[in-house]
Design a protein around this motif. Structure first.
Motif, PDB file in Angstrom:
ATOM      1  N   ALA B  93      32.973  19.522  27.158  1.00  0.00           N
ATOM      2  CA  ALA B  93      31.623  20.097  27.213  1.00  0.00           C
ATOM      3  C   ALA B  93      30.537  19.085  26.866  1.00  0.00           C
ATOM      4  N   ASP B  94      30.861  18.088  26.053  1.00  0.00           N
ATOM      5  CA  ASP B  94      29.832  17.092  25.735  1.00  0.00           C
ATOM      6  C   ASP B  94      30.197  15.705  26.274  1.00  0.00           C
ATOM      7  N   GLY B  95      31.189  15.670  27.124  1.00  0.00           N
ATOM      8  CA  GLY B  95      31.515  14.421  27.802  1.00  0.00           C
ATOM      9  C   GLY B  95      32.417  13.487  27.024  1.00  0.00           C
ATOM     10  N   ALA B  96      32.816  13.875  25.809  1.00  0.00           N
ATOM     11  CA  ALA B  96      33.692  13.009  25.015  1.00  0.00           C
ATOM     12  C   ALA B  96      35.146  13.336  25.357  1.00  0.00           C
ATOM     13  N   CYS B  97      35.823  12.399  26.038  1.00  0.00           N
ATOM     14  CA  CYS B  97      37.176  12.716  26.498  1.00  0.00           C
ATOM     15  C   CYS B  97      38.244  12.043  25.642  1.00  0.00           C
ATOM     16  N   TYR B  98      37.874  11.569  24.469  1.00  0.00           N
ATOM     17  CA  TYR B  98      38.835  10.998  23.523  1.00  0.00           C
ATOM     18  C   TYR B  98      38.286  11.229  22.111  1.00  0.00           C
ATOM     19  N   HIS B  99      39.150  10.989  21.108  1.00  0.00           N
ATOM     20  CA  HIS B  99      38.683  11.135  19.726  1.00  0.00           C
ATOM     21  C   HIS B  99      37.596  10.089  19.433  1.00  0.00           C
ATOM     22  N   SER B 100      36.548  10.511  18.750  1.00  0.00           N
ATOM     23  CA  SER B 100      35.450   9.608  18.405  1.00  0.00           C
ATOM     24  C   SER B 100      35.187   9.685  16.901  1.00  0.00           C
ATOM     25  N   ALA B 101      34.534   8.662  16.390  1.00  0.00           N
ATOM     26  CA  ALA B 101      34.068   8.705  15.006  1.00  0.00           C
ATOM     27  C   ALA B 101      32.580   9.046  15.022  1.00  0.00           C
TER      28      ALA B 101
END
Lengths: 171, 253
Positions: B93-101
Motif C-alpha cells: 500500500a505504501d510501495g515498500a516491498c521489503y523490510h525497512s528501518a
C-alpha cells in the motif's frame, strides 16, 4: 549535439522537521546547466528577507543566517559556482551544495521534478532562456506567514511585488 | 543529566518502538532517497510525525535494517542520543516491498554537523564522547568525523545532538573478525578536558549491561536475521565490550 547536465533546486526552510504539517518557508530556486566542454550557467533567485512572523517560527539560534538571508544566499551561490570539479568536468556545483543541505537539515535543497530542458547549447539563446525560466519562479517565493493586511484605497497592480534578488553567472 | 533531548513528540514513539521492534506501519513518502550509501528518504508517519526510511531499493536490505535497529536499541538502553528506530514490514500500500528501518526525526531545527557543528563541541562534548565510546563498542566506522551523520540544534538550554545512520556498524566489512575496526574517532572530543571521566563512565555503563537483555534485543529480530547472523552479532558485541578499555587506551588510566 553537446550533452547537457542540468538541475533545478527548490530551497526551503522547514520550521519543524519533526512534523509533516509544519509550515515550510520558501527561500529560493537554484538552476544550473552544464554543457560539457562548452559552457556552464548557474542562476539563483532568492528572498532577501523573511517576514517577522516567518522569523518567529525559525530557531535562529541554530539557523542565524535566516535573519540575514542576503549575504548567506550570495555566499551559497558563490560556493555552488566554485564547487570543486564543477568547472572542468560536467559535474554540477549545485549538486555538491545540495548534498550539504540534505533532508536532515531544516534548510533544504530539494530537487524539483520539473525538467529544465536546457537543450543543446546555443550561444545566443541558452543563457537568456535559462534566465527567463529562473525569473518565472519568483511567483513561488511569496511569504507564507504575514501580518494581517489592512486594505488601503489604492489602484490594484496587475501583479504582486515579490522582494527577491537574482544572481547569475555564465562561463 | 539526560543526553537524549528529543522533541516532545518523540516521547510517544521511543518506548513503543523499543518494545515493539517490528511493526506494520503505513507511511507516506514525502521526498526523494538521498544519494548516500544506503539511501534514506523522508516519510510521514500516521500521526503526522516525520521519520527517514532506508534503505533504497537498489542496496543491501535486512542486515542494514538490523544494524540500524540494534544500534538504536542499545543506545536506548544506555540513554544515548541515537534516533529511535523501528523495523517496518513490507506493505504494497505504501510501495515498500521489503523490510525497512524507520528512524524518527527528533530535532525540530536539525542541522547536520558539517554546517557549523564543530564550534559547539565544548557545549555537547559529554554526549559526543559518550557516543564515541558507544560507536567504538558496536564497531561503527561511519562516525569518524562524518559530516552528515550527526545532527544538532542550538536552544537556550544548550546544544542537542542526535546520531543517525548506523548501517556501517557491527563489523559490516568483516563479519569474521570482531576487532576488524578499532576505536571510533568521533568528533574531536578525545582530548578535551573531562573526556577521560566521561569515557570511563561510558565504558562502565556498557560493560554493566545485562548480557541476556542484549541477547533478547538481537534474537527478537528473527524475522530479518538468521540464527547464524544473530550469533555473529552477539559475538561481536561481546568481544568488543571486553576489548573497550584497551581499544580506547584506558588501561591504567
Amino acid at each position: 549535439m553537446t550533452a547537457v547536465r542540468e538541475a533545478l533546486w527548490r530551497v526551503e526552510f522547514r520550521t519543524d522537521l519533526t512534523q509533516g504539517a509544519a509550515p515550510v518557508i520558501p527561500v529560493g530556486f537554484l538552476l544550473e546547466a552544464h554543457w560539457k566542454g562548452h559552457a556552464r550557467w548557474l542562476g539563483l533567485v532568492f528572498r532577501r528577507k523573511l517576514t517577522r512572523l516567518e522569523l518567529d517560527s525559525v530557531n535562529v539560534l541554530t539557523w542565524p543566517e535566516m535573519s540575514n538571508l542576503e549575504p548567506f544566499m550570495t555566499n551559497l551561490f558563490g560556493e555552488a559556482w566554485g564547487f570543486p570539479g564543477s568547472d572542468s568536468s560536467s559535474a554540477l556545483g549545485s549538486e555538491g551544495l545540495a548534498a550539504r543541505f540534505s533532508p536532515f537539515n531544516a534548510l533544504q535543497f530539494v530537487r524539483e521534478e520539473t525538467p529544465v530542458e536546457a537543450g543543446h547549447f546555443d550561444p545566443v539563446q541558452s543563457f537568456a532562456s535559462l534566465y527567463g525560466k529562473l525569473l518565472g519562479f519568483r511567483a513561488r517565493l511569496h511569504p507564507i506567514l504575514t501580518a494581517p493586511i489592512v486594505p488601503l484605497r489604492r489602484k490594484a497592480k496587475e501583479h504582486d511585488d515579490v522582494d527577491v534578488e537574482v544572481l547569475n553567472k555564465a562561463a | 543529566m539526560s543526553l537524549r533531548k528529543f522533541a516532545p513528540t518523540a516521547a510517544s514513539y521511543e518506548d513503543n518502538w523499543f518494545d515493539n521492534p517490528i511493526q506494520d506501519i503505513l507511511v507516506k513518502i514525502v521526498g526523494q532517497y538521498s544519494a548516500t550509501a544506503d539511501g534514506a528518504c523522508p516519510v510521514e508517519l500516521p500521526g503526522g510525525s516525520m521519520a527517514y526510511m532506508k534503505p533504497r531499493p537498489d542496496t543491501q536490505k535486512n542486515l542494514v535494517v538490523a544494524r540500524e535497529k540494534i544500534a538504536a536499541d542499545l543506545a536506548h538502553l544506555l540513554g544515548l542520543p541515537v534516533a529511535p528506530t523501528v523495523v517496518k514490514r513490507p506493505n504494497p500500500a505504501d510501495g515498500a516491498c521489503y523490510h525497512s528501518a524507520l528512524s524518527l526525526v527528533c530535532l525540530a531545527a536539525g542541522r547536520t554537523w558539517q554546517n557549523g557543528g564543530q564550534v559547539h563541541v565544548a557545549s555537547c562534548f559529554e554526549a559526543l564522547e559518550s557516543l564515541r565510546v558507544f560507536w567504538s563498542w558496536i564497531g561503527d566506522i561511519d562516525h569518524n568525523g562524518h559530516p552528515g551523520n550527526l545532527v544538532y540544534q542550538v536552544t537556550t538550554g544548550g546544544v542537542d545532538v542526535v546520531a543517525i545512520d548506523h548501517s556501517y556498524s557491527l563489523c559490516h566489512q568483516n563479519l569474521n573478525d570482531p576487532l576488524t575496526s578499532g576505536a571510533c574517532n568521533g568528533y574531536q572530543t578525545e582530548h578535551l578536558p573531562q573526556s577521560t571521566e566521561v569515557r570511563r563512565k561510558q565504558i562502565a555503563a556498557i560493560q554493566a549491561l545485562d548480557a541476556t537483555e542484549i541477547e533478547r534485543l538481537v534474537r527478537r529480530l528473527g524475522e530479518i536475521l538468521t540464527i547464524p547472523e544473530q550469533d555473529r552479532i552477539l559475538g561481536i558485541l561481546d568481544v568488543r565490550s571486553k576489548a573497550l578499555i584497551k581499544m580506547l587506551k584506558m588501561e591504567g588510566v
